[in-house]
Design an enzyme around this catalytic site. Structure first.
Site, PDB file in Angstrom:
ATOM      1  N   LYS A 117       0.864  -1.194   0.000  1.00  0.00           N
ATOM      2  CA  LYS A 117       0.000   0.000   0.000  1.00  0.00           C
ATOM      3  C   LYS A 117       0.887   1.225   0.000  1.00  0.00           C
ATOM      4  O   LYS A 117       2.029   1.178   0.454  1.00  0.00           O
ATOM      5  CB  LYS A 117      -0.871   0.018   1.266  1.00  0.00           C
ATOM      6  CG  LYS A 117      -2.104   0.893   1.139  1.00  0.00           C
ATOM      7  CD  LYS A 117      -3.222   0.146   0.452  1.00  0.00           C
ATOM      8  CE  LYS A 117      -4.497   0.954   0.389  1.00  0.00           C
ATOM      9  NZ  LYS A 117      -5.650   0.082   0.092  1.00  0.00           N
TER      10      LYS A 117
HETATM   11  N1  GLU Z   1      -7.317   0.130  -3.039  1.00  0.00           N
HETATM   12  C1  GLU Z   1      -8.099  -1.048  -3.255  1.00  0.00           C
HETATM   13  C2  GLU Z   1      -8.156  -1.891  -1.999  1.00  0.00           C
HETATM   14  O1  GLU Z   1      -8.018  -1.395  -0.904  1.00  0.00           O
HETATM   15  C3  GLU Z   1      -7.683  -1.815  -4.494  1.00  0.00           C
HETATM   16  C4  GLU Z   1      -6.276  -2.333  -4.510  1.00  0.00           C
HETATM   17  C5  GLU Z   1      -5.834  -2.907  -5.864  1.00  0.00           C
HETATM   18  O2  GLU Z   1      -6.650  -3.002  -6.761  1.00  0.00           O
HETATM   19  O3  GLU Z   1      -4.658  -3.218  -5.968  1.00  0.00           O
HETATM   20  O4  GLU Z   1      -8.426  -3.067  -2.042  1.00  0.00           O
END
Ligand code: GLU
Length: 427
Positions: A117
């Site tokens: 993240k």
């Molecule tokens: N930000 C989204 C989540 O928290 C998607 C992450 C992604 O598609 O890599 O799952």
């Protein structure tokens, strides 16, 4: 039902997302093979965390500095995968928790990724489009040492969108001297994005809600839905519930809350938000206070905003039968216990909102193979993966008398730890 184990630091009033995650991992050990237990320690610490300075020239000519992060929580099952968030409250420990939840989420839906993240501590609403582009390109350059289609693949999260993903893809590609579409997902369709990606998280929320409703004998037709957060996830979830005959009786965003017993017209509320910048002032429903939003009688409550929204202060007032977590970490461990004691079923974030990363995986596969699927095919595959994940976690939860959250952690952690144990400790 086995109680969630609550470490002593959780008796504090304010618990951060990382502490919430640690408490969730504590529940796993009694339910996995003994040879995996020693490896749990690897889940209690991120593999690597990068903090970067992001200096940009403002339109005024001045230089402003922002702090950015990219965390790889665990790469045992594959390259890092997870979104990038722009928010003034982003911190390293928040990004650590969000990366860790990605590790579990990716394992729950069995996409071949580890958890990552990123975030920048910035209020993007105060930047011009040109400043936002410079911020994105500089942040991408700073975390470039971690990125790559087989290393770390970002995606949108709060306050980032397809345009931001296009800038990330372009910055990475310019530095590589080739066009690398697979380095990021959630891109515009014209740049190798996937059909269905925009609605994917909201659609996955609906699919897991539908499966939970089947198990509990709650009909979707005519069900009352309350949605907190009206961004990419909340808006799509509300719309898809309405399309299936449910009534969206309450909505809340950062500008205000709305209520209408006969059902809010989601398309009109969206049009109002586009024009007014938020839900406040929408004529098609009555205004509601933030506290009353949490008391609104409903069948499904979908928190789809940020962390720590359902707390020990409002958990006792919630009138829902099923909570479906569109957001990451919306429920504190104390609130989780209260909901559990009150017999409210919680479909946890690592399962309920996994539709986004599932279609991100489809996008990455399509980019790598340069072969693109129809929207119907994507939605069908998404539905299958989400309902299978829900049903296998439901079975574990029933067989072991666990909450769905603990069952999801048991299933997800087991898969990660099996990969970790097989790989062994290097050197
Ligand atoms: N930000 C989204 C989540 O928290 C998607 C992450 C992604 O598609 O890599 O799952």
């Amino acid at each position: 039902m086995t109680n969630t184990f609550l470490p002593s630091y959780l008796s504090r009033e304010n618990v951060g997302p990382w502490e919430t995650y640690l408490a969730q991992v504590e529940c796993v050990a009694p339910h996995i093979d003994r040879h995996l237990v020693p490896w749990i320690e690897t889940l209690r610490r991120p593999k690597r965390s990068l903090i970067v300075d992001v200096p940009i020239k403002l339109d005024s000519g001045e230089v402003a500095h922002f702090e950015g992060y990219r965390v790889h929580h665990n790469l045992s099952r594959g390259p890092g995968k997870g979104g990038i968030r722009y928010h003034p409250d982003v911190t390293l420990s928040e990004v650590m928790a969000l990366a860790a939840w990605m590790t579990i989420k990716n394992a729950v839906v069995q996409v071949p990724y580890g958890g990552a993240k990123g975030g920048v501590r910035v209020d993007p609403k105060r930047l011009s489009l040109a400043e936002l582009e410079r911020l994105t390109r500089r942040y991408t350059s700073e975390i470039n040492i971690l990125l790559g289609p087989d290393r770390d693949i970002p995606a949108p999260d709060i306050n980032t969108n397809e345009q931001v993903m296009a800038w990330i893809m372009d910055t990475y590609s310019m530095n590589q001297g080739r066009t690398a579409t697979g380095v990021v997902t959630g891109k515009p369709i014209a740049l190798g994005g996937s059909l269905g990606r925009r609605d994917a998280t909201g659609r996955g929320v609906f699919v897991t809600a539908r499966e939970a409703a089947r198990k509990l004998g709650v009909p979707i037709e005519g069900a009352r839905i309350a949605v907190q957060g009206f961004g990419n996830v909340g808006e799509a979830a509300a719309r898809i519930f309405s399309e299936h005959g449910a009534r969206v009786v309450a909505l809340q965003d950062e500008t205000g809350a709305l209520h209408r017993e006969s059902g809010i017209d989601v398309a009109l509320a969206s049009a109002h938000r586009e024009q007014a910048g938020g839900l406040k002032g929408f004529a098609g429903a009555e205004a509601l206070s933030a506290e009353d939003f949490w008391r609104a009688p409903c069948d499904f409550l979908v928190p789809a905003a940020v962390e720590n929204q359902i707390t020990q202060h409002n958990a006792a007032t919630i009138q829902a039968r099923i909570v479906v977590e569109g957001a990451n970490g919306p429920t504190t461990p104390q609130a989780d216990l209260i909901l559990q004691e009150r017999g409210i079923t919680v479909v946890p974030d690592v399962l309920a909102n996994a539709g986004g990363v599932t279609v991100s995986y489809f996008e990455w596969v399509q980019d790598i193979s340069s072969f693109f699927w129809s929207e119907a095919e994507i939605n069908q595959r998404l539905d299958r993966i989400m309902s299978e994940a829900f049903n296998s976690i439901w079975d574990v939860s029933r067989a072991r008398s666990l909450s769905l959250r603990t069952a999801a952690f048991v299933v997800g952690c087991k898969r990660v730890l099996e990969a970790r144990a097989l790989r062994g400790l290097y050197p």
